[in-house]
Design a protein around this motif. Sequence first.
Motif, PDB file in Angstrom:
ATOM      1  N   SER A   1      -4.076  -6.239   2.996  1.00 24.98           N
ATOM      2  CA  SER A   1      -4.236  -4.821   2.742  1.00 24.98           C
ATOM      3  C   SER A   1      -5.298  -4.776   1.534  1.00 24.98           C
ATOM      4  O   SER A   1      -6.116  -3.909   1.681  1.00 24.98           O
TER       5      SER A   1
ATOM      6  N   ARG B   1      -3.598   2.158   1.228  1.00 23.54           N
ATOM      7  CA  ARG B   1      -4.950   1.372   1.163  1.00 23.54           C
ATOM      8  C   ARG B   1      -5.735   1.593   2.603  1.00 23.54           C
ATOM      9  O   ARG B   1      -6.659   1.526   2.524  1.00 23.54           O
TER      10      ARG B   1
ATOM     11  N   ASP C   1       0.619   2.715   4.517  1.00 22.05           N
ATOM     12  CA  ASP C   1      -0.168   1.850   3.875  1.00 22.05           C
ATOM     13  C   ASP C   1      -1.356   2.778   3.459  1.00 22.05           C
ATOM     14  O   ASP C   1      -2.190   2.886   4.250  1.00 22.05           O
TER      15      ASP C   1
ATOM     16  N   GLU D   1      -9.251  -3.159   1.728  1.00 22.58           N
ATOM     17  CA  GLU D   1      -9.529  -1.894   0.804  1.00 22.58           C
ATOM     18  C   GLU D   1     -10.830  -2.338  -0.061  1.00 22.58           C
ATOM     19  O   GLU D   1     -11.636  -1.638  -0.317  1.00 22.58           O
TER      20      GLU D   1
ATOM     21  N   GLY E   1       0.706  -1.111  -0.109  1.00 25.08           N
ATOM     22  CA  GLY E   1      -0.126  -0.079   0.057  1.00 25.08           C
ATOM     23  C   GLY E   1       0.823   1.305   0.031  1.00 25.08           C
ATOM     24  O   GLY E   1       0.425   2.162   0.310  1.00 25.08           O
TER      25      GLY E   1
END
Length: 459
Positions: free
Chosen positions: A434, A205, A203, A438, A60
């Motif tokens: 991750s 995301r 990150d 999302e 991310g």
Amino acid sequence: EGQNSDDINITNTTTNNDAITNTTTNNDAKIQEFQDNNDNNAAGNNGLGVNGIYIYGGVGTGKSFCMDLFFEHAPQHNAKPDKPGKKRFHFHEFMLSTHERLHALKCRETDVADPLGRVAREIALEFGPLICLDEFQVTDIGDAMILKKLLEIIFDMGCVVIFTSNRPPSDLYLNGLNRHLFLPCIDMLKTKCQVFNLGNETDYRAQRQTITGDCEQLFIHANANESPNQKDDSMISSLMVSLSKRYFDGDDNSEGGGVSACCSVQSLSLRVAMGRSLSVQKAIPAQVCAIEFGTICEQEKSSHDYISLARAFPVIILTEVPAMSSMTPDITRRFITLIDAIYESRNLLVISSAVSLAQVLELRDLENRQLKKQKQDESGDAVDLKVVGVGGSSGRSTTMIGNTEWSATGRQNVSLAGLVGAAEVDFAKARAASRVKEMMSKGWHQDFTNRITEKNNRK
């Protein structure tokens, strides 16, 4: 994560078989023309002093975003109607295309002197001079054995190649069997590419998911005390019809009060690469499918199956998903590859599980564990593995495990995860977690809705 001394630290379609068969290959005139037009690139005189860029970093951190932004604004050099001048692949898709081309070439010409060289030049001619490879990773012994020559020819043809990866070049195929045979490819990447490290600090995301919140409709917490039954089956079918109506303008005003044919749930056989097929038991064609985790991840499947599934159905319902902690390395790898295919296609994913989403993704301390494990040496299980010089799925060599020829097409009953360290599987879990987080967010759902609405309005 360790940084190489030559790194720059920045802190914060697969072609179908028929088309391949009809492609003219080994056209010396075309190859010479392509190389003449790209001599500067081939000589490393493209303004970069190198033939490519290699971007790596944590999950991310914006690697794909940077590559996509560059790709979108890069000019289509020497573009023609049948040659776009640039191409972006997910790495799984790129290797799928390569193996399909090798397979098609060997089917139509039984005695090929250099099939991999032919295919590499074909790829450079068709997609160069700019090729972008997202999520570059080497976990497959068949891919590891052909990548050096494949990329070397593409570079020598004058192409610029952009890579994104979670791994620095020196850590590719870490702990893989016969890794010494892959080391020349690593050396070539370091020589040909400028290496950038995006770090692990942020990150984006996860930030987006935190800002927009979860879309609760995308995760179904099933009753752990009840086994799947006819009622559950009916509920999934009803959900599929509901999603079809919502996103694809399905009509439920058919005679007799039932749903119209366009919304009817049926079983179908989905065409996969090289003459294979994937059975989908519950599907509304070109719209929605529901598939059990055990069917798609616990059985012998490959990236070919997952890419075909993601391309065929914009909405995918994945049922009976267990916690990642209970999965074997093989099953975990398939699950990660499936998530990559769905994410790359920007599809809508609905997950049904008897455990919480956090348990499915094994989020607690996952990142700390995988960063620690990636530095550990592990011997792995002893496998009688050797490479001989002719035939095989790569077109250049055959990988033998015991007395069994192993094929990168996913056809053979051979463990993929067993050929690399289990730490490599654990390392990839953070990326999958991750991405799923999302895809479970309101922001992802809204983006999907907007794309589908725009597509429907163009009809």
